[in-house]
Design a protein around this motif. Structure first.
Motif, PDB file in Angstrom:
ATOM      1  N   HIS A 203      22.589 -12.835  20.968  1.00 48.90           N
ATOM      2  CA  HIS A 203      23.653 -12.152  19.870  1.00 48.90           C
ATOM      3  C   HIS A 203      23.136 -10.731  19.426  1.00 48.90           C
ATOM      4  CE1 HIS A 203      24.880 -12.083  15.601  1.00 48.90           C
ATOM      5  NE2 HIS A 203      26.014 -12.775  16.108  1.00 48.90           N
ATOM      6  N   VAL A 204      21.823 -10.303  19.434  1.00 46.74           N
ATOM      7  CA  VAL A 204      21.561  -9.285  18.994  1.00 46.74           C
ATOM      8  C   VAL A 204      22.136  -7.995  20.028  1.00 46.74           C
ATOM      9  CG1 VAL A 204      19.440  -7.598  18.986  1.00 46.74           C
ATOM     10  CG2 VAL A 204      19.477  -9.748  17.673  1.00 46.74           C
TER      11      VAL A 204
ATOM     12  N   PHE B  24      25.028  -6.026  19.377  1.00 45.02           N
ATOM     13  CA  PHE B  24      25.257  -4.821  18.697  1.00 45.02           C
ATOM     14  C   PHE B  24      24.389  -3.542  19.370  1.00 45.02           C
ATOM     15  CE2 PHE B  24      25.070  -8.590  15.728  1.00 45.02           C
ATOM     16  CZ  PHE B  24      26.228  -8.283  15.094  1.00 45.02           C
TER      17      PHE B  24
ATOM     18  N   PHE C 236      16.535  -4.532  16.715  1.00 42.82           N
ATOM     19  CA  PHE C 236      17.078  -5.209  15.668  1.00 42.82           C
ATOM     20  C   PHE C 236      15.997  -5.357  14.598  1.00 42.82           C
ATOM     21  CE2 PHE C 236      17.874  -9.048  13.506  1.00 42.82           C
ATOM     22  CZ  PHE C 236      19.250  -8.980  13.107  1.00 42.82           C
TER      23      PHE C 236
ATOM     24  N   LEU D 209      25.068  -0.289  10.270  1.00 40.13           N
ATOM     25  CA  LEU D 209      24.725  -1.317  11.403  1.00 40.13           C
ATOM     26  C   LEU D 209      23.821  -2.357  10.609  1.00 40.13           C
ATOM     27  CD1 LEU D 209      25.050  -2.192  14.353  1.00 40.13           C
ATOM     28  CD2 LEU D 209      22.528  -0.920  14.655  1.00 40.13           C
TER      29      LEU D 209
ATOM     30  N   GLN E 244      26.318  -4.735   8.970  1.00 42.59           N
ATOM     31  CA  GLN E 244      27.080  -5.436   9.705  1.00 42.59           C
ATOM     32  C   GLN E 244      26.180  -6.542  10.460  1.00 42.59           C
ATOM     33  OE1 GLN E 244      28.577  -3.280  13.096  1.00 42.59           O
ATOM     34  NE2 GLN E 244      29.930  -4.670  13.834  1.00 42.59           N
ATOM     35  N   SER E 245      25.350  -5.992  11.144  1.00 43.94           N
ATOM     36  CA  SER E 245      24.526  -6.958  12.079  1.00 43.94           C
ATOM     37  C   SER E 245      23.592  -8.053  11.450  1.00 43.94           C
ATOM     38  CB  SER E 245      23.561  -6.285  13.037  1.00 43.94           C
ATOM     39  OG  SER E 245      22.515  -5.370  12.449  1.00 43.94           O
TER      40      SER E 245
ATOM     41  N   SER F 180      25.490 -11.228  10.198  1.00 49.30           N
ATOM     42  CA  SER F 180      26.098 -11.922  11.264  1.00 49.30           C
ATOM     43  C   SER F 180      25.051 -12.609  12.031  1.00 49.30           C
ATOM     44  CB  SER F 180      26.501 -10.845  12.270  1.00 49.30           C
ATOM     45  OG  SER F 180      27.214 -11.366  13.251  1.00 49.30           O
ATOM     46  N   HIS F 181      23.588 -11.883  12.196  1.00 52.03           N
ATOM     47  CA  HIS F 181      22.891 -12.508  13.103  1.00 52.03           C
ATOM     48  C   HIS F 181      22.160 -14.060  12.124  1.00 52.03           C
ATOM     49  CE1 HIS F 181      20.234 -12.809  16.368  1.00 52.03           C
ATOM     50  NE2 HIS F 181      18.886 -12.817  15.638  1.00 52.03           N
TER      51      HIS F 181
END
Length: 150
Positions: free
Chosen positions: A35-36, A39, A46, A110, A113-114, A117-118
């Protein structure tokens, strides 16, 4: 023929738990990393972005303490994030030995957003357990970690 001590070691009662712990970590790591990578980040990158999010910046020492990244690896991770224009290093005038790392505007975007989501991505899997099971699991993992720190 194997020695008696080798046979006894192979029958140690904790070996199935140890194997399952390793398999679980590998499965978690693979699921999280896939998943990471969406991005365009490594897990270590991350980790730094997530740690710096919602802060005004942290020293290299603070980042090292709050992440799972070794000191020797952290400098390279920060260097690559600088190249991606996601973080900057600043040296305060009043303390030239203390390097502060901050997210750039692009890095902050970022993060925003990330990170949610993560967390949502991981939550899907943790939601397969009951809240009481997560609590028991957490307590057992803390006890195990503490046993290795003695």
């Amino acid at each position: 023929m194997p020695e008696k001590s080798t046979i006894q070691a192979a029958k140690a009662s904790f070996l199935p738990a140890m194997r399952e712990l390793v398999r679980t970590y590998q499965a978690f790591s693979s699921y999280s990393e896939a998943h990471v990578r969406q991005f365009d980040l490594t897990p270590a990158q991350f980790d730094v972005i997530a740690t710096l999010g919602n802060t005004n910046g942290l020293s290299m020492g603070e980042i090292g303490e709050k992440t799972l990244i070794t000191k020797g690896t952290l400098t390279g991770v920060i260097d690559r994030l600088i190249k991606k224009q996601l973080v900057i290093r600043e040296v305060p005038q009043d303390n030239r030995r203390n390097v502060i790392v901050q997210l750039t505007d692009q890095g902050q975007e970022l993060f925003e957003q990330s990170f949610p989501s993560h967390i949502a991505h991981l939550k899907e899997r943790f939601d397969l357990l009951q809240p009481t099971e997560v609590e028991v699991l957490t307590n057992l993992l803390v006890q195990l970690r503490q046993a290795f720190q003695k």
